[in-house]
Design an enzyme around this catalytic site. Structure first.
Site, PDB file in Angstrom:
ATOM      1  N   GLY A   1      -4.930  -1.827  -0.847  1.00 56.06           N
ATOM      2  CA  GLY A   1      -3.868  -0.838  -0.911  1.00 56.06           C
ATOM      3  C   GLY A   1      -4.175   0.482  -0.243  1.00 56.06           C
TER       4      GLY A   1
ATOM      5  N   ARG B   1       0.825  -1.209   0.000  1.00 57.39           N
ATOM      6  CA  ARG B   1       0.000   0.000   0.000  1.00 57.39           C
ATOM      7  C   ARG B   1       0.861   1.263   0.000  1.00 57.39           C
ATOM      8  NH1 ARG B   1      -1.408  -2.336   5.050  1.00 57.39           N
ATOM      9  NH2 ARG B   1      -0.374  -1.388   6.826  1.00 57.39           N
TER      10      ARG B   1
ATOM     11  N   ASP C   1       7.853   2.385   9.024  1.00 56.43           N
ATOM     12  CA  ASP C   1       6.580   1.660   9.095  1.00 56.43           C
ATOM     13  C   ASP C   1       5.943   1.737  10.485  1.00 56.43           C
ATOM     14  OD1 ASP C   1       6.630   1.074   6.473  1.00 56.43           O
ATOM     15  OD2 ASP C   1       7.065  -1.049   6.682  1.00 56.43           O
TER      16      ASP C   1
ATOM     17  N   LYS D   1       1.480   6.504   1.141  1.00 57.89           N
ATOM     18  CA  LYS D   1       1.009   5.289   1.803  1.00 57.89           C
ATOM     19  C   LYS D   1      -0.521   5.342   1.872  1.00 57.89           C
ATOM     20  CE  LYS D   1       1.553   2.358   5.877  1.00 57.89           C
ATOM     21  NZ  LYS D   1       2.263   2.153   7.162  1.00 57.89           N
TER      22      LYS D   1
ATOM     23  N   ASP E   1      11.321  -6.954   7.194  1.00 59.15           N
ATOM     24  CA  ASP E   1      10.917  -5.997   6.158  1.00 59.15           C
ATOM     25  C   ASP E   1      10.573  -4.637   6.749  1.00 59.15           C
ATOM     26  OD1 ASP E   1       8.665  -7.804   7.062  1.00 59.15           O
ATOM     27  OD2 ASP E   1       7.482  -6.220   6.132  1.00 59.15           O
ATOM     28  N   ASN E   2      10.668  -4.493   8.059  1.00 57.89           N
ATOM     29  CA  ASN E   2      10.367  -3.219   8.700  1.00 57.89           C
ATOM     30  C   ASN E   2      11.592  -2.600   9.363  1.00 57.89           C
ATOM     31  OD1 ASN E   2       7.681  -3.306   7.962  1.00 57.89           O
ATOM     32  ND2 ASN E   2       7.013  -4.285   9.860  1.00 57.89           N
TER      33      ASN E   2
ATOM     34  N   ARG F   1       5.124   9.988   2.981  1.00 55.91           N
ATOM     35  CA  ARG F   1       6.305   9.734   3.796  1.00 55.91           C
ATOM     36  C   ARG F   1       7.551  10.203   3.043  1.00 55.91           C
ATOM     37  NH1 ARG F   1       5.532   3.609   5.972  1.00 55.91           N
ATOM     38  NH2 ARG F   1       6.067   3.042   3.815  1.00 55.91           N
TER      39      ARG F   1
END
Length: 525
Positions: A139, A106, A284, A126, A274-275, A196
Site C-alpha cells: 500500500g 494504496r 491515476d 496515495k 478503473d483509471n 490528491r
C-alpha cells in the site's frame, strides 16, 4: 497556541453500504462500496512540496499547511476530528480483460469537505499503507512515482486539461522496496505520500463491479448518489429518461479529455477502465509520458511495450472501448439498453470535432472541414523525420511566412532545430514543401495576430517532459528540492514566455533515451 479552523468532513459515499468487516487484510468485499481503513503511520514525515493554488481553493492557510497540524494527518500519522478514512471498492478491465475486484490498493480517502470556494472536494492519500484491496502489496508509494503524480497533476491543470489535483508531497522517512522494471532487481527506495484532491474519484470500474456481480441494488444506489452529488439536474428522473442522457454527458466529457491529451502530447500509459473518471478527469498518474519525437505508436509503459494498447495514437479508440464497458455495466438498469448507443455516438462526434478544432488551433487556423488528409500528412512527416511534438507546434509562433515560402533553407533550418538526430539525407523535403505551401495559403486568410494568439493558446511552451521529471526525482532523492520547486513554478504558466527557463524546453538529451524513468516506466510504485 494557534487555534486552527479545520474543515468538516463527510463520507464520499454518504449512506451507501460500507464493508462491515473491520479488519485490514486482503479479501473479496461483497455488497459494499468501500471499507473503513486507517492509514499506517510513518516514522519521519517531512513536507517536500505543496500546491498553494490547491491549498487556497480548499481554504487552507499557508501557515496551516506548513505546520505539524497539517503534516501529521496528511502523512497518515493521525486524523483531524471528523476524518473518516476509507478505501473504495471497484473492478475493471485491465489491458482489455476483466480483472475482477481491484479497489483502492494504496489510496485512502480522508473524506469530503466544502472547500473555501464552495466546491465539493475529496481528499485522498496515495501511499498511506495497505487496504483490504492491496492484493498482497504494502500500500505504499515511492518518491519517484509520488513526485511524478504530484507535479504532473498540477502541470495538467495549468495546461487546461481536466485533472485531479495534488495538495502535498510528503516524504515518509521509510524505505519501500520495489522492482522498478519487474526484472528481478528489487531495491529499497524512499517512500512518499501524495494528497490528491478531486470532486470525486468515482471511476468506470465502480459501476462495473456490482454489475458483474449482479448486485443491482448497489449499482442503483451508486448511480443515484452519483447523480445527486455531481449531476443533480437528473437525480429525480426515472432511469429510462435520465440514464442515457447522463451516460452521454460522461461520454462527452471523456471525449473532451482525450482531445486535450492529444493536444498537449500526453500519454496516460494505463487506460484501464478503473483509471477513467466519470467526471472526465485525468486520474491515476502512473506510467505516463509526453511525446517527444512524434510517434503515434509510442507508449511509456513497459508492460504495454509489445501490445501498445495504450499508445498515444490509440487513446481515442480505447476511451470509446472503455465507455462501451461502462454502457454494459449500466445496461441492466434499462428496459432498452440500446438507448446507451446515443452516448457512444456522442463520444465519437464530440471527440472528432474537438480534436480537429484543437489541431487546427495548434496551427493557428480556424475550424474548417476537409483538411483531414492534410493534417494526417503533417503527422506522418513529423513522425518520419523525428520532430519534437511540443517544440514544433510552439515554433509556429515565430515562423516567418514570407521566408518560409521563398527560402527552402530557412524552412529546413526551422525543422532541424526541433528534430532528433537531424540528417539532411533523410528529411522529406519535397513532401514538407508541399505541405508547407498549403499551410501558407490557409494562413493568408487568417489575421496574423489571431493566428499567433491561437498557436500560443493551444501549444504550451513548457510540459513536464520525462527527463525533467527524472532530474527532479534524482535531485529530490539526494535531498535537493530546488529542481522540483523550479519546475513547479515554471509549469504554473506553461503558455507564457519565461526567458529564464529556456533550458526546460530543450530536446531530450541522448542519455534520457536509455535511462529508466525517462524512456522506460512501469506500474511499479
Amino acid at each position: 497556541m494557534t487555534t486552527w479552523n479545520l474543515p468538516t468532513f463527510a463520507s464520499p459515499f454518504a449512506d451507501l453500504p460500507i464493508d462491515p468487516v473491520a479488519g485490514n487484510w486482503t479479501r473479496e468485499v461483497l455488497g459494499a462500496i468501500a471499507s473503513n481503513v486507517l492509514p499506517t503511520p510513518v516514522s519521519a514525515p517531512h513536507l517536500l512540496a505543496w500546491s498553494k493554488p490547491v491549498a487556497n481553493t480548499l481554504g487552507f492557510s499557508d501557515a496551516l499547511v506548513q505546520s505539524d497540524v497539517f503534516l501529521q494527518p496528511f502523512s497518515g500519522n493521525q486524523l483531524w476530528p471528523g476524518m473518516m478514512p476509507l478505501a473504495s471498492n471497484y473492478g475493471g478491465h485491465q489491458f482489455g480483460h476483466w480483472a475482477g475486484q481491484l479497489g483502492d490498493g494504496r489510496a485512502i480517502s480522508l473524506g469530503v469537505i466544502t472547500a473555501g470556494d464552495g466546491s465539493r472536494q475529496e481528499l485522498q492519500l496515495k501511499g498511506a499503507g495497505p487496504t483490504p484491496y492491496s492484493r498482497g502489496s504494502d500500500g505504499r508509494a515511492v518518491l519517484r512515482s509520488s513526485l511524478r503524480e504530484y507535479l504532473c497533476s498540477e502541470a495538467m491543470h495549468h495546461l487546461g486539461v481536466p485533472t485531479t489535483r495534488a495538495l502535498s508531497l510528503i516524504r515518509t522517512g521509510d524505505a519501500v522496496v520495489r522492482d522498478m522494471l519487474y526484472d528481478g532487481h528489487p531495491a529499497p527506495e524512499p517512500g512518499a505520500i501524495v494528497c490528491r484532491v478531486a470532486p470525486s474519484f468515482i471511476r468506470f470500474g465502480h459501476f462495473e463491479l456490482p454489475a458483474r456481480r449482479g448486485d443491482t441494488a448497489l449499482l442503483e444506489a451508486l448511480l443515484r448518489l452519483t447523480l445527486r452529488q455531481h449531476f443533480p439536474q437528473w437525480q429525480d428522473q426515472p432511469w429510462e429518461s435520465c440514464l442515457p442522457i447522463w451516460f452521454a454527458e460522461v461520454a462527452e466529457r471523456t471525449a473532451v479529455l482525450i482531445a486535450h491529451w492529444m493536444r498537449v502530447g500526453f500519454v496516460h500509459g494505463v487506460m484501464n477502465t478503473d483509471n477513467l473518471s466519470i467526471l472526465g478527469l485525468t486520474i491515476d498518474y502512473g506510467p505516463y509520458g509526453w511525446l517527444e519525437e512524434v510517434d503515434p505508436a509510442w507508449t511509456p509503459n513497459t508492460t504495454d511495450a509489445f501490445g501498445k494498447r495504450y499508445c498515444y495514437g490509440r487513446q481515442p479508440e480505447i476511451a470509446h472501448w472503455n465507455l462501451y464497458c461502462l454502457a454494459q455495466a449500466l445496461a441492466p438498469l434499462l428496459d432498452d439498453p440500446e438507448a446507451l448507443q446515443f452516448g457512444l455516438k456522442r463520444y465519437a462526434e464530440v471527440f472528432t470535432e474537438t480534436h480537429r478544432k484543437f489541431t487546427l488551433g495548434k496551427l493557428g487556423l480556424p475550424m474548417q472541414a476537409d483538411l483531414d488528409a492534410w493534417l494526417a500528412e503533417l503527422f506522418r512527416l513529423l513522425a518520419a523525420d523525428r520532430v519534437d511534438f511540443t517544440r514544433f507546434f510552439r515554433s509556429l509562433m515565430t515562423l516567418n511566412p514570407a521566408r518560409a515560402a521563398t527560402e527552402p533553407a530557412y524552412w529546413r533550418e526551422h525543422l532541424d532545430a526541433h528534430r532528433y538526430q537531424p540528417d539532411q539525407s533523410t528529411i522529406q523535403h519535397e513532401a514538407w514543401q508541399a505541405w508547407l505551401q498549403q499551410y501558407l495559403v490557409l494562413q493568408d486568410s487568417v489575421d496574423p495576430l489571431a493566428a499567433r494568439a491561437s498557436i500560443q493558446q493551444h501549444n504550451p511552451k513548457f510540459v513536464f517532459r520525462n527527463y525533467l521529471a527524472q532530474q527532479a526525482i534524482d535531485a529530490a532523492t539526494a535531498g535537493d528540492m530546488e529542481p522540483l520547486g523550479r519546475l513547479q513554478h515554471v509549469l504554473q504558466n506553461p503558455y507564457a514566455e519565461q526567458p529564464d527557463a529556456e533550458d526546460l524546453t530543450a530536446l531530450r538529451p541522448d542519455w534520457a533515451s536509455r535511462k529508466p524513468g525517462c524512456s522506460m516506466l512501469s506500474c511499479s510504485s
